[in-house]
Motif scaffolding. Structure first.
Motif, short mmCIF file in Angstrom:
data_model
loop_
_atom_site.label_atom_id
_atom_site.label_comp_id
_atom_site.label_asym_id
_atom_site.label_seq_id
_atom_site.Cartn_x
_atom_site.Cartn_y
_atom_site.Cartn_z
N GLN A 49 48.67 41.31 45.01
CA GLN A 49 48.06 40.04 44.62
C GLN A 49 46.55 40.18 44.59
OE1 GLN A 49 49.05 36.82 47.18
NE2 GLN A 49 48.14 35.25 45.90
N GLY A 50 45.98 39.80 43.46
CA GLY A 50 44.53 39.84 43.34
C GLY A 50 43.95 41.22 43.12
N GLU A 51 44.79 42.22 42.88
CA GLU A 51 44.25 43.57 42.67
C GLU A 51 43.43 43.61 41.39
OE1 GLU A 51 45.72 48.21 42.16
OE2 GLU A 51 47.20 46.59 42.21
N LYS A 52 42.28 44.28 41.47
CA LYS A 52 41.40 44.41 40.31
C LYS A 52 41.51 45.80 39.71
CE LYS A 52 38.05 42.64 42.90
NZ LYS A 52 38.74 41.80 43.88
N ILE A 53 41.51 45.87 38.39
CA ILE A 53 41.65 47.12 37.67
C ILE A 53 40.37 47.33 36.87
CG2 ILE A 53 43.00 48.39 35.95
CD1 ILE A 53 45.32 46.41 36.68
N TYR A 54 39.79 48.53 36.97
CA TYR A 54 38.48 48.79 36.36
C TYR A 54 38.59 49.87 35.29
CZ TYR A 54 36.65 46.10 40.25
OH TYR A 54 36.39 45.09 41.14
N LYS A 55 37.75 49.71 34.30
CA LYS A 55 37.56 50.73 33.27
C LYS A 55 36.06 50.94 33.10
CE LYS A 55 41.71 49.33 30.70
NZ LYS A 55 42.22 48.77 29.41
N GLY A 56 35.71 52.05 32.46
CA GLY A 56 34.30 52.33 32.20
C GLY A 56 33.70 53.24 33.25
N ASN A 57 32.38 53.19 33.40
CA ASN A 57 31.68 54.08 34.33
C ASN A 57 32.12 53.85 35.77
OD1 ASN A 57 29.53 53.31 32.00
ND2 ASN A 57 29.28 55.45 32.62
N ASN A 58 32.45 54.93 36.45
CA ASN A 58 32.77 54.92 37.88
C ASN A 58 33.94 54.00 38.23
OD1 ASN A 58 30.52 56.68 38.66
ND2 ASN A 58 29.22 54.95 38.09
N ALA A 59 34.88 53.86 37.29
CA ALA A 59 36.00 52.94 37.50
C ALA A 59 36.79 53.26 38.76
CB ALA A 59 36.91 52.96 36.27
N ALA A 60 37.06 54.55 38.99
CA ALA A 60 37.87 54.92 40.16
C ALA A 60 37.17 54.51 41.46
CB ALA A 60 38.11 56.44 40.14
N GLY A 61 35.86 54.66 41.51
CA GLY A 61 35.11 54.27 42.70
C GLY A 61 35.07 52.77 42.90
N HIS A 62 34.93 52.03 41.80
CA HIS A 62 34.93 50.57 41.91
C HIS A 62 36.26 50.06 42.46
CE1 HIS A 62 31.08 50.26 40.05
NE2 HIS A 62 31.48 50.60 38.84
N GLU A 63 37.36 50.69 42.06
CA GLU A 63 38.66 50.26 42.56
C GLU A 63 38.78 50.51 44.06
OE1 GLU A 63 41.89 51.84 40.28
OE2 GLU A 63 41.38 50.66 38.50
N LEU A 64 38.23 51.62 44.54
CA LEU A 64 38.28 51.92 45.97
C LEU A 64 37.56 50.86 46.81
CD1 LEU A 64 37.61 55.75 46.49
CD2 LEU A 64 39.63 54.47 47.21
N PHE A 65 36.43 50.36 46.31
CA PHE A 65 35.59 49.47 47.11
C PHE A 65 35.88 48.00 46.87
CE2 PHE A 65 33.28 53.26 48.04
CZ PHE A 65 32.66 53.00 49.26
N ASN A 66 36.67 47.67 45.86
CA ASN A 66 36.91 46.26 45.56
C ASN A 66 38.37 45.83 45.71
OD1 ASN A 66 34.30 44.87 44.38
ND2 ASN A 66 34.29 46.97 43.61
N ASN A 67 39.22 46.74 46.18
CA ASN A 67 40.61 46.41 46.44
C ASN A 67 40.94 46.72 47.90
OD1 ASN A 67 41.54 45.47 43.83
ND2 ASN A 67 41.32 47.58 43.12
#
Length: 332
Positions: A101-119
């Motif tokens: 629930q509420g998981e965010k999915i990222y694309k673009g620059n540094n997407a994998a890192g953004h997912e680590l810090f925002n989920n």
């Protein structure tokens, strides 16, 4: 030929001086505001938000000027992200309707890192806090607790290092997120020790005495000093600095004499920052002033002009001044 080359470079240069953030928010109605908190100078900012766009057709697109790397907060009614961005970056944020629930999915620059810090991952705030509780509940010696902190930091850095080696995050992203992770761990480590000293009856682990806990605080702050200016860009900086100030004020940590005279111009709630060094004065004072004008009601409006004069006198070239003056104009 040189003129042609110069003309060709103009669009690229203009693009590189901004960041582009798009979002897919399937449950969000049209016309909902999208806000951003950008750094003030080089300092992380969590108080001053700007209205930079609206949701249209369950989507938004922001092109925001950004001339140097830093952390931004993107916020709307249905999505929030804290992102480290560099000029020229593109980030797309999606909100999953399936799975977590509420998981965010990222694309673009540094997407994998953004997912680590925002989920919800081992690097998230709640899990880091729990990890530091475990370290202090299980440590039998001061050195054992220090080892637990450093070992946890090494473990949490490993996925970031793997992404860096695969080229999925930039060197700048890696370095700044490691600093962020370090600051987050240190804050929760200090916070956990502080609770044990404040409420000794609530301790699960009786192995470490008060004297050893205070020695542990001192040792940690020598390894990772919360007052180090390298932390001024990270999202947790205000909590980190305030925590060390509190521990000095309580007598749990050694520290320099407080700068009480400077902080007498501010509200009582800000005065624990008197224990922070002069290198952090502009950031602490600027953030507190902005907080008075945005989220707090305890500071009388009649005092704004006096405080502005005092702030200008001490920091005549501060990046906070245009922000403070704009907020004061809005408040009338």
């Amino acid at each position: 030929m040189r003129k042609i080359l110069f003309i060709l470079l103009i669009p690229f240069t203009a693009f590189a001086q901004q960041i582009v953030i798009t979002g897919q928010v399937p449950d969000c109605p049209d016309s909902v505001d999208v806000f951003m908190y950008k750094p003030i100078g080089t300092y992380f900012n969590a108080q001053y938000k700007q209205n930079v766009g609206k949701v249209v057709g369950h989507q938004f697109k922001l092109a925001v000027p950004m001339t140097s790397p830093g952390f931004v907060i993107l916020e709307s009614k249905h999505v929030k992200s804290v992102l480290f961005v560099e000029p020229g970056d593109y980030v797309d944020i999606g909100v999953s309707r399936n799975g977590s629930q509420g998981e965010k999915i990222y694309k673009g620059n540094n997407a994998a890192g953004h997912e680590l810090f925002n989920n919800e991952t081992p690097l998230s705030e709640s899990n880091v806090a729990a990890a530091m509780e475990y370290v202090l509940d299980s440590a039998r010696t001061v050195n054992g607790a220090l080892w637990g902190l450093r070992n946890t930091l090494g473990e949490l850095k490993s996925p970031l290092l793997a992404y860096l080696r695969k080229g999925e995050i930039s060197v700048g992203f890696y370095e700044n997120m490691v600093t962020t992770l370090e600051g987050r761990l240190v804050y929760h480590f200090l916070n956990t020790i502080g609770h044990r000293l404040d409420k000794p009856e609530a301790r699960k682990n009786k192995a470490l005495t008060d004297k050893e806990l205070k020695q542990l605080l001192q040792d940690v702050c020598e390894l990772f000093d919360p007052f180090d200016t390298k932390y001024t860009i990270i999202p947790d900086v205000s909590h980190l600095v305030a925590k060390k100030c509190y521990l000095i004020q309580r007598g749990f940590l050694r520290g320099a004499a407080p700068m009480n005279d400077f902080w007498l111009h501010f509200d009582e709630s800000s005065r624990s920052y008197a224990y922070a060094p002069s290198a952090l004065l502009e950031m602490n004072a600027g953030n507190e002033f902005v907080a008075y004008l945005t989220t707090r009601k305890v500071f009388a409006k009649s005092n704004h002009a006096t405080l502005l004069d005092y702030f200008k006198y001490n920091f005549p070239k501060s990046a906070y001044l245009p922000v403070v003056e704009q907020l004061m104009t809005k408040k009338g």
